[in-house]
Design a protein around this motif. Structure first.
Motif, PDB file in Angstrom:
ATOM      1  N   GLY A 153       0.784  -1.226   0.000  1.00 37.64           N
ATOM      2  CA  GLY A 153       0.000   0.000   0.000  1.00 37.64           C
ATOM      3  C   GLY A 153       0.813   1.272   0.000  1.00 37.64           C
ATOM      4  O   GLY A 153       0.251   2.372  -0.068  1.00 37.64           O
ATOM      5  N   ASN A 154       2.152   1.163   0.055  1.00 40.57           N
ATOM      6  CA  ASN A 154       3.000   2.358   0.108  1.00 40.57           C
ATOM      7  C   ASN A 154       2.773   3.277  -1.093  1.00 40.57           C
ATOM      8  O   ASN A 154       2.584   4.486  -0.948  1.00 40.57           O
ATOM      9  CB  ASN A 154       4.479   1.960   0.147  1.00 40.57           C
ATOM     10  N   LYS A 197      -0.988   4.818  -1.367  1.00 45.34           N
ATOM     11  CA  LYS A 197      -1.280   5.846  -0.357  1.00 45.34           C
ATOM     12  C   LYS A 197      -0.667   7.180  -0.764  1.00 45.34           C
ATOM     13  O   LYS A 197      -1.314   8.239  -0.646  1.00 45.34           O
ATOM     14  CB  LYS A 197      -0.751   5.400   1.007  1.00 45.34           C
ATOM     15  N   ARG A 198       0.557   7.140  -1.244  1.00 46.08           N
ATOM     16  CA  ARG A 198       1.218   8.387  -1.646  1.00 46.08           C
ATOM     17  C   ARG A 198       0.572   8.973  -2.903  1.00 46.08           C
ATOM     18  O   ARG A 198       0.387  10.193  -2.999  1.00 46.08           O
ATOM     19  CB  ARG A 198       2.713   8.150  -1.885  1.00 46.08           C
ATOM     20  N   MET A 235      -2.584  10.773  -1.989  1.00 46.93           N
ATOM     21  CA  MET A 235      -2.274  12.047  -1.343  1.00 46.93           C
ATOM     22  C   MET A 235      -1.885  13.107  -2.388  1.00 46.93           C
ATOM     23  O   MET A 235      -2.340  14.261  -2.327  1.00 46.93           O
ATOM     24  CB  MET A 235      -1.136  11.863  -0.345  1.00 46.93           C
ATOM     25  N   ILE A 263      -1.327  -5.424   3.189  1.00 47.14           N
ATOM     26  CA  ILE A 263      -2.371  -4.544   3.678  1.00 47.14           C
ATOM     27  C   ILE A 263      -3.735  -5.233   3.717  1.00 47.14           C
ATOM     28  O   ILE A 263      -4.595  -4.899   4.548  1.00 47.14           O
ATOM     29  CB  ILE A 263      -2.437  -3.255   2.820  1.00 47.14           C
ATOM     30  N   ILE A 283      -7.548   3.529   5.125  1.00 45.09           N
ATOM     31  CA  ILE A 283      -6.100   3.626   5.355  1.00 45.09           C
ATOM     32  C   ILE A 283      -5.414   4.364   4.210  1.00 45.09           C
ATOM     33  O   ILE A 283      -4.528   5.199   4.428  1.00 45.09           O
ATOM     34  CB  ILE A 283      -5.490   2.217   5.524  1.00 45.09           C
ATOM     35  N   LEU A 284      -5.840   4.072   2.982  1.00 47.23           N
ATOM     36  CA  LEU A 284      -5.205   4.671   1.803  1.00 47.23           C
ATOM     37  C   LEU A 284      -5.684   6.090   1.534  1.00 47.23           C
ATOM     38  O   LEU A 284      -5.035   6.827   0.790  1.00 47.23           O
ATOM     39  CB  LEU A 284      -5.459   3.800   0.573  1.00 47.23           C
ATOM     40  N   GLY A 285      -6.826   6.465   2.089  1.00 49.31           N
ATOM     41  CA  GLY A 285      -7.378   7.782   1.831  1.00 49.31           C
ATOM     42  C   GLY A 285      -8.232   7.846   0.585  1.00 49.31           C
ATOM     43  O   GLY A 285      -8.453   8.936   0.037  1.00 49.31           O
TER      44      GLY A 285
END
Length: 449
Positions: free
Chosen positions: A344-345, A348-349, A352, A388, A400-402
């Motif tokens: 998930g790195n 997630k970025r 954002m 994840i 979690i990921l937004g």
């Protein structure tokens, strides 16, 4: 504690321009491994040259092209076991044999204190040969006791090259011809790009031996069921490759079409996460009639974060990985397409960055099922704690990921899209098509990076 990662690329050439073709083949398989590269060849015995980094960093092209041997094997590494060191870079060789290997031997730790499974393979085959056994016998003996995934090429001091694929067919391996030279490659796209002709897929359980005079012998161990890694189609292989006759590109298009049909989202644009997600996004856009926008720009220097050896290195890669076309996303509802989500790195970025660029809504759609279980057949997720989706549902992951929402394909939908049922789905289902059942706790303790 032993560590794991993986996916590798292998290439072998028998004939004129052997080392040049192997070197060029490795460059075309660079996406399969970026930690190290090496080539073994026969010239007054077996010689091996290797280094850390990308092919052009690890191997001096000028020196490589001066080697006139007609017999060579090569490897790009993304390690399943061991560390990122020159000593453990492949091919691994001694005075009699050299091995270039793609996969993971799940039970190698049961046979002694080896730092890598490749070291185990080399030692096992060498012992049989030292005892006077024929090399094909030694390979069959290894295939009898080994549990796991392996496609490999072997070079011996008698100028023979062997290509071997495990009985389940976990990893791809292809035979071809460039001019009069016989070649083997992890993917057929590399052979075709070098101007060669693809002759056949090495069959699950098949052993192909090419003698110094070019005579080809084929043998086979019994194979009852095939389980080719689904991730070869979803992520790892080049889109212009075919695996066992099935197009990677068309499989990814169908993944997107089925994703749009069964997991729709109200949106203004479809945005792919480059690179392997692009065909999936094309399929989603076609089926949903939502226009596709290339709103994520991947930097030229970026490497594949998934195959970085440590989480710290993965995160450092993410910092410079993507740019956003703000005019394309501002005020828009986005369907964000990715081929898979492991840790998930990256996702997630990206979410954002899209939010910061003015995206109104972000609905993530994933062209694979939820990855819930570790892999011990050659991919870098050896521990459930890294995944994840291991103990979370889609709503929890979206939070979690937004993301505003997230949906994945089911296993059946994935199989329908790829067009074959004979796939390994262990990381999605927890059903491992190995010879034996292993304790996940034991395997995680052995293979955890």
């Amino acid at each position: 504690m032993m560590k794991i990662k993986e996916h590798c690329g292998i290439f072998a050439t028998i004939g004129e321009n052997s080392v040049k073709y192997t070197y060029d083949g490795l460059k075309l398989l660079q996406h399969r491994g970026q930690e190290s590269a090496g080539i073994s060849y026969v010239e007054d015995g077996i010689k091996t040259i290797k280094g850390l980094g990308l092919v052009e960093e690890a191997l001096n092209e000028k020196e490589v092209l001066q080697i006139k041997s007609k017999f060579s094997i090569g490897h790009v590494r993304y390690s399943t076991t061991g560390k990122t060191t020159l000593q453990e870079a492949q091919p691994l060789s001694n005075e009699k044999l050299s091995i270039a290997f793609n996969g993971t031997i799940a039970n190698y730790f049961e046979f002694g204190n080896y730092s890598t499974d490749t070291e185990f393979i080399l030692d096992f085959l060498s012992k049989d040969i030292k005892e006077g056994k024929d090399i094909v016998y030694a390979v069959k003996h290894f295939m009898d006791i080994a549990d796991g995934a392996y496609s490999m090429v072997i070079l011996d001091d008698k100028k023979r090259v062997l290509a071997v694929r495990d009985p389940k067919g976990f990893r791809p391996l292809v035979m071809g011809k460039i001019g009069e030279s016989i070649v083997f490659s992890s993917e057929d796209s590399a052979i075709k790009q070098l101007g060669g002709k693809v002759l056949k897929d090495v069959l699950p359980g098949e052993i192909i031996l090419v003698n110094p005079d070019g005579k080809i012998l084929s043998d086979k161990v019994p194979s009852t069921s095939f389980h080719t890694c689904a991730f070869e189609y979803i992520y790892f292989s080049r889109a212009d490759s075919k695996i066992d006759g099935v197009s990677v590109y068309m499989s990814r298009i169908r993944l997107g079409e089925i994703l749009a049909k069964n997991h729709p989202a109200k949106a203004d644009i479809v945005v792919p996460v480059p690179e392997s997600s692009r065909p999936i996004a094309i399929g989603y856009s076609r089926e949903s009639k939502i226009p596709l926008e290339e709103a994520l720009i991947r930097t030229i220097v970026s490497k594949r974060s998934f195959i970085m050896p440590t989480n710290d290195k993965r995160k450092s890669v993410l910092e410079e990985k993507f740019g956003i076309v703000e005019d394309a996303v501002k005020g828009k509802r986005i369907v964000l397409i990715d081929d898979s989500i492991v840790r998930g790195n990256t996702m997630k970025r990206i979410i954002m960055l899209l939010r910061n660029s003015g995206a109104k809504e972000i609905h993530v759609r994933v062209g694979s099922p939820m990855i819930k279980y570790p892999c011990y057949m050659g991919i870098d997720f050896p521990s459930r704690s890294e995944l994840i989706a291991s103990n979370k549902d889609e709503n929890e992951i979206a939070k979690i990921l937004g993301a505003d929402s997230i949906e994945y394909l089911t296993v059946d939908e994935m199989k329908q899209a790829i067009g074959r049922d004979s796939l390994c789905t262990a990381c999605f289902t927890g059903i491992y098509p190995l010879k034996r059942n292993y304790s996940l706790q034991v395997m995680e303790s052995v293979f955890n990076r």
